[in-house]
Design a protein around this motif. Sequence first.
Motif, PDB file in Angstrom:
ATOM      1  N   THR A 177      98.873  68.642  31.734  1.00 56.85           N
ATOM      2  CA  THR A 177      99.592  67.613  32.481  1.00 56.85           C
ATOM      3  C   THR A 177     100.840  68.230  33.105  1.00 56.85           C
ATOM      4  O   THR A 177     101.233  69.354  32.766  1.00 56.85           O
ATOM      5  N   MET A 178     101.494  67.480  33.981  1.00 58.47           N
ATOM      6  CA  MET A 178     102.713  67.964  34.613  1.00 58.47           C
ATOM      7  C   MET A 178     103.800  68.186  33.555  1.00 58.47           C
ATOM      8  O   MET A 178     104.533  69.186  33.598  1.00 58.47           O
ATOM      9  N   GLY A 179     103.893  67.263  32.604  1.00 54.61           N
ATOM     10  CA  GLY A 179     104.888  67.399  31.540  1.00 54.61           C
ATOM     11  C   GLY A 179     104.669  68.635  30.698  1.00 54.61           C
ATOM     12  O   GLY A 179     105.626  69.293  30.278  1.00 54.61           O
ATOM     13  N   TRP A 180     103.399  68.968  30.470  1.00 50.06           N
ATOM     14  CA  TRP A 180     103.063  70.158  29.673  1.00 50.06           C
ATOM     15  C   TRP A 180     103.521  71.421  30.400  1.00 50.06           C
ATOM     16  O   TRP A 180     104.082  72.333  29.793  1.00 50.06           O
ATOM     17  N   CYS A 181     103.314  71.475  31.718  1.00 54.52           N
ATOM     18  CA  CYS A 181     103.732  72.637  32.514  1.00 54.52           C
ATOM     19  C   CYS A 181     105.262  72.748  32.554  1.00 54.52           C
ATOM     20  O   CYS A 181     105.822  73.842  32.417  1.00 54.52           O
ATOM     21  N   ILE A 182     105.930  71.616  32.762  1.00 49.43           N
ATOM     22  CA  ILE A 182     107.398  71.622  32.848  1.00 49.43           C
ATOM     23  C   ILE A 182     108.007  72.091  31.530  1.00 49.43           C
ATOM     24  O   ILE A 182     108.981  72.862  31.516  1.00 49.43           O
ATOM     25  N   CYS A 201     106.780  74.125  29.436  1.00 54.21           N
ATOM     26  CA  CYS A 201     106.596  75.581  29.361  1.00 54.21           C
ATOM     27  C   CYS A 201     107.647  76.291  30.208  1.00 54.21           C
ATOM     28  O   CYS A 201     108.232  77.289  29.790  1.00 54.21           O
ATOM     29  N   HIS A 202     107.922  75.777  31.403  1.00 58.65           N
ATOM     30  CA  HIS A 202     108.919  76.389  32.290  1.00 58.65           C
ATOM     31  C   HIS A 202     110.328  76.288  31.705  1.00 58.65           C
ATOM     32  O   HIS A 202     111.172  77.146  31.959  1.00 58.65           O
ATOM     33  N   ARG A 203     110.561  75.230  30.937  1.00 59.77           N
ATOM     34  CA  ARG A 203     111.902  75.045  30.367  1.00 59.77           C
ATOM     35  C   ARG A 203     112.143  75.926  29.137  1.00 59.77           C
ATOM     36  O   ARG A 203     113.290  76.169  28.766  1.00 59.77           O
ATOM     37  N   THR A 204     111.076  76.390  28.515  1.00 60.24           N
ATOM     38  CA  THR A 204     111.244  77.151  27.271  1.00 60.24           C
ATOM     39  C   THR A 204     110.872  78.627  27.398  1.00 60.24           C
ATOM     40  O   THR A 204     111.180  79.417  26.506  1.00 60.24           O
ATOM     41  N   THR A 205     110.214  79.018  28.477  1.00 63.96           N
ATOM     42  CA  THR A 205     109.803  80.414  28.648  1.00 63.96           C
ATOM     43  C   THR A 205     110.932  81.226  29.276  1.00 63.96           C
ATOM     44  O   THR A 205     111.390  80.920  30.382  1.00 63.96           O
ATOM     45  N   GLY A 253     123.129  84.625  28.016  1.00 60.03           N
ATOM     46  CA  GLY A 253     122.546  85.440  29.075  1.00 60.03           C
ATOM     47  C   GLY A 253     121.048  85.293  29.247  1.00 60.03           C
ATOM     48  O   GLY A 253     120.456  85.970  30.081  1.00 60.03           O
ATOM     49  N   LYS A 254     120.408  84.388  28.480  1.00 58.39           N
ATOM     50  CA  LYS A 254     118.959  84.189  28.594  1.00 58.39           C
ATOM     51  C   LYS A 254     118.669  83.205  29.729  1.00 58.39           C
ATOM     52  O   LYS A 254     119.313  82.167  29.838  1.00 58.39           O
ATOM     53  N   ILE A 255     117.695  83.533  30.542  1.00 53.49           N
ATOM     54  CA  ILE A 255     117.322  82.680  31.679  1.00 53.49           C
ATOM     55  C   ILE A 255     115.876  82.227  31.498  1.00 53.49           C
ATOM     56  O   ILE A 255     114.972  83.043  31.278  1.00 53.49           O
ATOM     57  N   THR A 256     115.664  80.924  31.608  1.00 53.51           N
ATOM     58  CA  THR A 256     114.306  80.386  31.525  1.00 53.51           C
ATOM     59  C   THR A 256     113.761  80.170  32.927  1.00 53.51           C
ATOM     60  O   THR A 256     114.508  80.203  33.912  1.00 53.51           O
ATOM     61  N   VAL A 257     112.470  79.912  33.017  1.00 52.90           N
ATOM     62  CA  VAL A 257     111.802  79.824  34.323  1.00 52.90           C
ATOM     63  C   VAL A 257     112.381  78.695  35.168  1.00 52.90           C
ATOM     64  O   VAL A 257     112.469  78.813  36.394  1.00 52.90           O
ATOM     65  N   ALA A 316     115.376  77.840  35.535  1.00 43.19           N
ATOM     66  CA  ALA A 316     116.631  78.255  36.162  1.00 43.19           C
ATOM     67  C   ALA A 316     116.407  79.051  37.433  1.00 43.19           C
ATOM     68  O   ALA A 316     117.330  79.181  38.253  1.00 43.19           O
ATOM     69  N   ILE A 317     115.245  79.585  37.635  1.00 44.34           N
ATOM     70  CA  ILE A 317     114.974  80.369  38.849  1.00 44.34           C
ATOM     71  C   ILE A 317     114.005  79.640  39.779  1.00 44.34           C
ATOM     72  O   ILE A 317     113.240  80.246  40.522  1.00 44.34           O
ATOM     73  N   GLY A 318     114.014  78.303  39.679  1.00 48.09           N
ATOM     74  CA  GLY A 318     113.206  77.494  40.605  1.00 48.09           C
ATOM     75  C   GLY A 318     111.920  76.979  40.018  1.00 48.09           C
ATOM     76  O   GLY A 318     111.069  76.460  40.756  1.00 48.09           O
ATOM     77  N   GLY A 319     111.758  77.093  38.714  1.00 46.79           N
ATOM     78  CA  GLY A 319     110.512  76.660  38.085  1.00 46.79           C
ATOM     79  C   GLY A 319     110.305  75.170  38.045  1.00 46.79           C
ATOM     80  O   GLY A 319     109.215  74.706  37.697  1.00 46.79           O
ATOM     81  N   LEU A 320     111.339  74.367  38.402  1.00 43.74           N
ATOM     82  CA  LEU A 320     111.203  72.907  38.434  1.00 43.74           C
ATOM     83  C   LEU A 320     111.274  72.346  39.851  1.00 43.74           C
ATOM     84  O   LEU A 320     111.287  71.133  40.032  1.00 43.74           O
TER      85      LEU A 320
END
Length: 455
Positions: A398-403, A405-409, A438-442, A444-448
């Motif tokens: 689902t869209m929520g499942w993908c989001i 992942c982007h928020r935690t990877t 200094g950790k960046i998740t997906v 933060a670089i446009g993953g949402l």
Amino acid sequence: MISWRKHYKKGLVAIGLLLSTSASIYAQGDAANGEKLFKANCTACHALDKQLVGPALGGIVEKVKTEQNLDTDWLHKWIKDNKALRASGDKYANEIFEKFNKVEMTPFPNLSEQDITDILEYTSNPPKPAEPAADAAAATDANSFTAMEQAKRDSMNGKVIIISLLAICGLLIWLLVRLRQLVKLQQTEELEGLNATRATSFSDLYKKYSYVGKGILTLLAIFAAYGIWNWLMWIGVYKGYKPEQPIYFSHKIHAGINKIDCQMCHSSAKYGKVSEIPSMNVCMNCHRNISEYQGKYFEPGKDKAFYDAEIQKIYAATGWDAGKQQYTGKTNPVEWVRIHNMPDFVYFNHSQHVVAGEQAIINSFNKKNPDAKIDVVCKACHGQVDTMNVVQMANDFTMGWCIECHRTTEVDMNNGYNKEYFKNLHDKLKKQYPQTEGKITVDAIGGLECGKCHY
């Protein structure tokens, strides 16, 4: 003098017989060792009982001797270096080369003379497979008898249950009739007056308790609306979906037991947007020489005959004649049932995740699932495919499942490309979110960003 010569000749004859006997004994191979060597070196192209890429090798020593009057020395030369034997002008060696479409046999200089002797012994006298014990048949009969007895008992138990239920129903009806009679007998004028004031229908009850009724109806409406909303939100979510395919393919046998890499069959997952279904030619890369199942693993309820029949379906689909070792040209396309299918309004690129995000996804998944770590990026989305006999949809997608992942990877900022390309962004985010260390998740670089997946 004559007597001495006679004894001398007899001695020579005896010594000759002894030497020839010794030679034959020495030439005797070890069939058990030959079987191991044959399976390790020869089964890719040969079988004992049928032609594959090369001829059937069962009884090859006797065949060569009878048809060509050649001994085992010729076979030793052929196996060691058939190319050199053909180059020497050997007639039979060149005939075989021409007969089998000029497919050059691999030379085996690594095999010793004794190794080759063992292999030839195996082709002449293969060890007989162990016969099933007599008690196995008896056990089968006993199991069949037990199953029949159990079926009879189940049938009898079912009849007893039905009769018991009918008897209980009859008893309940009788009790209801008797209770009704007792109520009528105890009816008095006082009770009749009290009954007249009671609500005897749903409408009377609703009028008497209208506020309570409206409250209950409101709650029911809320629950109904929530149920419909929840149902609508799960349309198109088929987690656990595992349809039956036209050809049975066990990923557990191929990817699990035989350790075949996912990308050997799904090659476009690494270099393309879509992970394609492998063509039947990919299957034939291996199954051209694997015409029957030789594994020791059997899924419950399935036997060797079942797996062999599925391999024959591959041959029927590709038009492969195993006897002649050639294609007939008559193919039958296989109608696979698709399991994973993104909606048309969703953009998803496999190569972006498999190549650029491979290590980041694996690290993130293993951090969140320490008890179910993965070693291949494919498993993060598709589950432990190497343990599945029938592939199923392992996640919601689902869209929520993908989001989530982007928020935690976390993005691998040690990667040379990311380190240079996101240098300024990295410095900015470290100041903006010091708590992230200094950790960046997906995300933060446009993953949402909506346009990343919807366009």
